[in-house]
Motif scaffolding. Sequence first.
Motif, PDB file in Angstrom:
ATOM      1  N   ARG A 205       5.305   9.996   8.776  1.00 44.65           N
ATOM      2  CA  ARG A 205       4.461   9.154   7.914  1.00 44.65           C
ATOM      3  C   ARG A 205       3.085   8.939   8.502  1.00 44.65           C
ATOM      4  O   ARG A 205       2.083   8.974   7.796  1.00 44.65           O
ATOM      5  N   TYR A 206       2.972   8.722   9.792  1.00 42.02           N
ATOM      6  CA  TYR A 206       1.676   8.505  10.422  1.00 42.02           C
ATOM      7  C   TYR A 206       1.786   8.797  11.906  1.00 42.02           C
ATOM      8  O   TYR A 206       2.888   8.905  12.473  1.00 42.02           O
ATOM      9  N   ALA A 207       0.615   8.909  12.534  1.00 34.92           N
ATOM     10  CA  ALA A 207       0.506   9.061  13.986  1.00 34.92           C
ATOM     11  C   ALA A 207      -0.876   8.561  14.392  1.00 34.92           C
ATOM     12  O   ALA A 207      -1.874   8.830  13.708  1.00 34.92           O
ATOM     13  N   PHE A 208      -0.934   7.811  15.493  1.00 33.33           N
ATOM     14  CA  PHE A 208      -2.230   7.328  15.976  1.00 33.33           C
ATOM     15  C   PHE A 208      -2.163   7.120  17.474  1.00 33.33           C
ATOM     16  O   PHE A 208      -1.082   7.067  18.074  1.00 33.33           O
ATOM     17  N   VAL A 209      -3.349   7.031  18.089  1.00 36.19           N
ATOM     18  CA  VAL A 209      -3.486   6.862  19.537  1.00 36.19           C
ATOM     19  C   VAL A 209      -4.399   5.671  19.807  1.00 36.19           C
ATOM     20  O   VAL A 209      -5.465   5.529  19.188  1.00 36.19           O
ATOM     21  N   MET A 210      -3.953   4.799  20.731  1.00 36.69           N
ATOM     22  CA  MET A 210      -4.765   3.666  21.191  1.00 36.69           C
ATOM     23  C   MET A 210      -5.153   3.895  22.643  1.00 36.69           C
ATOM     24  O   MET A 210      -4.357   4.423  23.433  1.00 36.69           O
ATOM     25  N   ASP A 211      -6.368   3.475  22.993  1.00 39.24           N
ATOM     26  CA  ASP A 211      -6.756   3.584  24.391  1.00 39.24           C
ATOM     27  C   ASP A 211      -6.164   2.431  25.185  1.00 39.24           C
ATOM     28  O   ASP A 211      -5.411   1.605  24.658  1.00 39.24           O
TER      29      ASP A 211
ATOM     30  N   ILE B 231      -7.960   1.569  18.500  1.00 33.16           N
ATOM     31  CA  ILE B 231      -7.492   2.787  17.820  1.00 33.16           C
ATOM     32  C   ILE B 231      -8.591   3.835  17.921  1.00 33.16           C
ATOM     33  O   ILE B 231      -9.704   3.652  17.419  1.00 33.16           O
ATOM     34  N   ILE B 232      -8.299   4.950  18.583  1.00 32.89           N
ATOM     35  CA  ILE B 232      -9.320   5.982  18.762  1.00 32.89           C
ATOM     36  C   ILE B 232      -9.061   7.210  17.880  1.00 32.89           C
ATOM     37  O   ILE B 232      -9.950   8.041  17.719  1.00 32.89           O
ATOM     38  N   ALA B 233      -7.865   7.333  17.313  1.00 36.79           N
ATOM     39  CA  ALA B 233      -7.573   8.435  16.381  1.00 36.79           C
ATOM     40  C   ALA B 233      -6.331   8.066  15.597  1.00 36.79           C
ATOM     41  O   ALA B 233      -5.388   7.482  16.138  1.00 36.79           O
ATOM     42  N   HIS B 234      -6.326   8.411  14.297  1.00 38.17           N
ATOM     43  CA  HIS B 234      -5.169   8.142  13.470  1.00 38.17           C
ATOM     44  C   HIS B 234      -5.182   9.094  12.272  1.00 38.17           C
ATOM     45  O   HIS B 234      -6.159   9.823  12.043  1.00 38.17           O
ATOM     46  N   THR B 235      -4.084   9.080  11.519  1.00 39.44           N
ATOM     47  CA  THR B 235      -3.933   9.990  10.380  1.00 39.44           C
ATOM     48  C   THR B 235      -4.040   9.270   9.048  1.00 39.44           C
ATOM     49  O   THR B 235      -3.731   9.862   8.011  1.00 39.44           O
ATOM     50  N   PHE B 236      -4.465   7.991   9.049  1.00 41.23           N
ATOM     51  CA  PHE B 236      -4.610   7.246   7.800  1.00 41.23           C
ATOM     52  C   PHE B 236      -5.968   7.582   7.195  1.00 41.23           C
ATOM     53  O   PHE B 236      -7.017   7.260   7.782  1.00 41.23           O
ATOM     54  N   GLY B 237      -5.941   8.188   6.028  1.00 41.51           N
ATOM     55  CA  GLY B 237      -7.206   8.552   5.403  1.00 41.51           C
ATOM     56  C   GLY B 237      -7.927   7.367   4.779  1.00 41.51           C
ATOM     57  O   GLY B 237      -9.168   7.315   4.776  1.00 41.51           O
ATOM     58  N   ALA B 238      -7.186   6.385   4.262  1.00 40.21           N
ATOM     59  CA  ALA B 238      -7.802   5.260   3.556  1.00 40.21           C
ATOM     60  C   ALA B 238      -8.015   4.048   4.447  1.00 40.21           C
ATOM     61  O   ALA B 238      -8.306   2.957   3.968  1.00 40.21           O
ATOM     62  N   GLY B 239      -7.858   4.173   5.709  1.00 41.47           N
ATOM     63  CA  GLY B 239      -8.055   3.047   6.616  1.00 41.47           C
ATOM     64  C   GLY B 239      -6.774   2.653   7.307  1.00 41.47           C
ATOM     65  O   GLY B 239      -5.680   2.796   6.757  1.00 41.47           O
ATOM     66  N   PHE B 240      -6.905   2.130   8.524  1.00 42.96           N
ATOM     67  CA  PHE B 240      -5.751   1.785   9.324  1.00 42.96           C
ATOM     68  C   PHE B 240      -5.160   0.470   8.831  1.00 42.96           C
ATOM     69  O   PHE B 240      -5.884  -0.518   8.670  1.00 42.96           O
ATOM     70  N   PRO B 241      -3.813   0.406   8.597  1.00 41.21           N
ATOM     71  CA  PRO B 241      -3.191  -0.848   8.148  1.00 41.21           C
ATOM     72  C   PRO B 241      -3.387  -1.950   9.187  1.00 41.21           C
ATOM     73  O   PRO B 241      -3.195  -1.715  10.390  1.00 41.21           O
ATOM     74  N   PRO B 242      -3.717  -3.149   8.768  1.00 40.12           N
ATOM     75  CA  PRO B 242      -4.071  -4.206   9.735  1.00 40.12           C
ATOM     76  C   PRO B 242      -2.910  -4.688  10.587  1.00 40.12           C
ATOM     77  O   PRO B 242      -3.100  -5.044  11.748  1.00 40.12           O
ATOM     78  N   ASN B 243      -1.695  -4.705  10.067  1.00 38.30           N
ATOM     79  CA  ASN B 243      -0.576  -5.275  10.809  1.00 38.30           C
ATOM     80  C   ASN B 243       0.240  -4.232  11.570  1.00 38.30           C
ATOM     81  O   ASN B 243       1.215  -4.595  12.225  1.00 38.30           O
ATOM     82  N   LEU B 244      -0.160  -2.984  11.474  1.00 39.01           N
ATOM     83  CA  LEU B 244       0.656  -1.929  12.083  1.00 39.01           C
ATOM     84  C   LEU B 244       0.497  -1.879  13.598  1.00 39.01           C
ATOM     85  O   LEU B 244       1.447  -1.590  14.322  1.00 39.01           O
ATOM     86  N   ARG B 245      -0.701  -2.198  14.106  1.00 36.40           N
ATOM     87  CA  ARG B 245      -0.940  -2.053  15.541  1.00 36.40           C
ATOM     88  C   ARG B 245      -0.026  -2.955  16.356  1.00 36.40           C
ATOM     89  O   ARG B 245       0.461  -2.582  17.423  1.00 36.40           O
TER      90      ARG B 245
END
Length: 492
Positions: A103-109, A114-128
Amino acid sequence: MNPTVLRHYATDVIDAIWHVIGAVNIRAKILGIVLGLVTLMGIVVTIEVRLLLEHTLTNQAYERSTAIARDVAARATDLVLMRDYYGLFRLLRDTQVNNPDLRYAFVMDSEGTIIAHTFGAGFPPNLRDANTVTANEHHRSVLLTTDEGEIWDTAVPIFDGRAGIARVGLSLVTREQTVAAMTGQLLLTTMMVAAVGITAAALLTWILTRPILQLVELTQAVARGDFNRRASRWANDELGALIEAFNAMSEALAQAAQERTEREQMQTQFVAQVIAAQEEERKRIARELHDSTGQALTSLLIGLRSLAERHHSPDINRQINDLRGIVGQVLKDLHGLARQLRPSVLDDLGLAAALQRYIAECRARSGLIIDLTLPGLADSRLDPVLETALYRIVQEALTNVIRHANATTASVVIERQSDQVRAIIEDDGCGFDPNRVSGDGHLGLQGIRERAALLNGRLIIESTPGHGTTLYIELPLPVAKEEVDEHHSVGR
């Protein structure tokens, strides 16, 4: 309520239920029992399989989520340290493309950005903040419930947490679809089994009567080959007519069995006579070649030698010697042809010795490497007709190999089994397409098939262009005369 009254009421209810059940005929009872058991078993099995499958697929998704997250963390280490955010984005995108249920993949430093993610419409606020992992942990997975279904969210530290965290979310939609499909299949299977069970129960009620059981017993006797037993007609209804028809069928089967046995005997005798006539003609031709033509060639050799002794001209003697060599070679070829037409060793010593000598001649004549294996035939003889047929089959097969296969090796295996003889002839030649066997181009194979058919045998050809050819020939052993007589007595 008074306990005595309650007890009487329960007794009346049980009696009423038993009265209703007792009024139902036995066919409906059996159908009801079968349908109830099949339905109950189907429901229980469906629930157990569904729970087990759901648990298994959940664990598999958990392991996949962990493996994907660790792979992303390992491959993202250098990209994060070099601040190659575009390469990091490509890594996440390729991972998602290669895993359709991701469903998704992202990387945090390391600072939590969040320095990279696969959400095209914006990163969901509560997911982090939904999942995190410490530097000392191997990974941490959390089962998230979203409006799109359940998701395994797995977090893995990058470079022991000093470079950040990689997180992936693996959707369990496939699990739900698989469980739903399996549940539907099990329910469909339950209905099919119920239908089969009802049919079997319906048939069972019919064989509970005495005439049907008697017919079943007689049918089993007929299946064993006993055609002498008859059923007694006990009524003039449909079952009585069925018994009469069964008795007529038993008589017809007995007569047919006797005729078939006689026909098989006649066929065996006819085949033996045909093969004997063929071999007798071969013997006659071989004797003619040896006695008449061979003696004439021998006389010609003697005459040429006498002529050479009377003339001392070198040119004439050289021509005479050339002619003597030609005549000698023709005489040698003639003797070989006579042996091929009917080898005397086949009559004197049997199939094993005849094949050994013939294959030795084939090796010497063609240079082909030929292996011969004869399990069960070294110390025993077969029926003369069968030995002749096997010898001719091997002879024809090896002739085809030498002429057409361009092979370097071949093998011949003839095995005597309990009720048949099996021959396997194999080569490593050019092969061919068995489906394109034509009458003019494969006369040898047709001859082998015809010989096998005359002895109630069969020929199986396995071949592929460029990969050699294997012939399987199966010939039944002749039935002993005592067995034939015993079969006649049973049929009568």
